[in-house]
Scaffold this motif. Structure first.
Motif, short mmCIF file in Angstrom:
data_model
loop_
_atom_site.label_atom_id
_atom_site.label_comp_id
_atom_site.label_asym_id
_atom_site.label_seq_id
_atom_site.Cartn_x
_atom_site.Cartn_y
_atom_site.Cartn_z
N GLU A 89 0.83 -1.21 0.00
CA GLU A 89 0.00 0.00 0.00
C GLU A 89 0.86 1.26 0.00
N GLU A 90 1.92 1.27 0.77
CA GLU A 90 2.82 2.42 0.81
C GLU A 90 3.51 2.62 -0.54
N GLU A 91 3.92 1.54 -1.17
CA GLU A 91 4.56 1.64 -2.48
C GLU A 91 3.61 2.21 -3.52
N LYS A 92 2.35 1.83 -3.44
CA LYS A 92 1.35 2.38 -4.38
C LYS A 92 1.19 3.88 -4.19
N LEU A 93 1.26 4.36 -2.95
CA LEU A 93 1.11 5.79 -2.69
C LEU A 93 2.28 6.60 -3.24
N VAL A 94 3.46 6.00 -3.25
CA VAL A 94 4.66 6.69 -3.70
C VAL A 94 4.68 6.80 -5.22
N ARG A 95 4.11 5.84 -5.91
CA ARG A 95 4.16 5.80 -7.38
C ARG A 95 3.19 6.72 -8.01
#
Length: 95
Positions: A89-95
């Motif tokens: 979920e955090e990786e999706k927010l960064v992209r």
């Protein structure tokens, strides 16, 4: 706990609070979790695990163990699943 079986069921652009509320009542199916780990945009797993030490409050560990028992799985496996879901979920927010 509602089991998520497809990515389309996961809301996008959630705030941290919304994500915490969502994941408190939802969990990924094993199939979705495994497929998400196999995607090209996720880091390649080398097949090795690393042992780490983490200090948890006794009450938190007990709660995790109880949830794991209800799901018929080991508590460390459950903790890894929680971490995988949250990092995803955090990786999706960064992209």
């Amino acid at each position: 706990m509602k089991r998520i079986i497809s990515k389309e069921e996961i809301p996008t652009n959630m705030t941290d609070e919304e994500a915490a509320d969502f994941w408190a009542t939802h969990t990924m199916s094993s199939e979705l979790l495994e497929s998400s780990m196999a995607e090209d945009d996720l880091p390649h797993r080398h097949g090795r695990t690393k042992t780490i030490s983490i200090r948890l409050e006794h009450d938190l560990l007990q709660r995790i163990q109880e949830v794991a028992a209800q799901k018929h799985m080991g508590y460390q496996t459950l903790m890894k699943q929680f971490l995988i879901e949250r990092v995803y979920e955090e990786e999706k927010l960064v992209r």
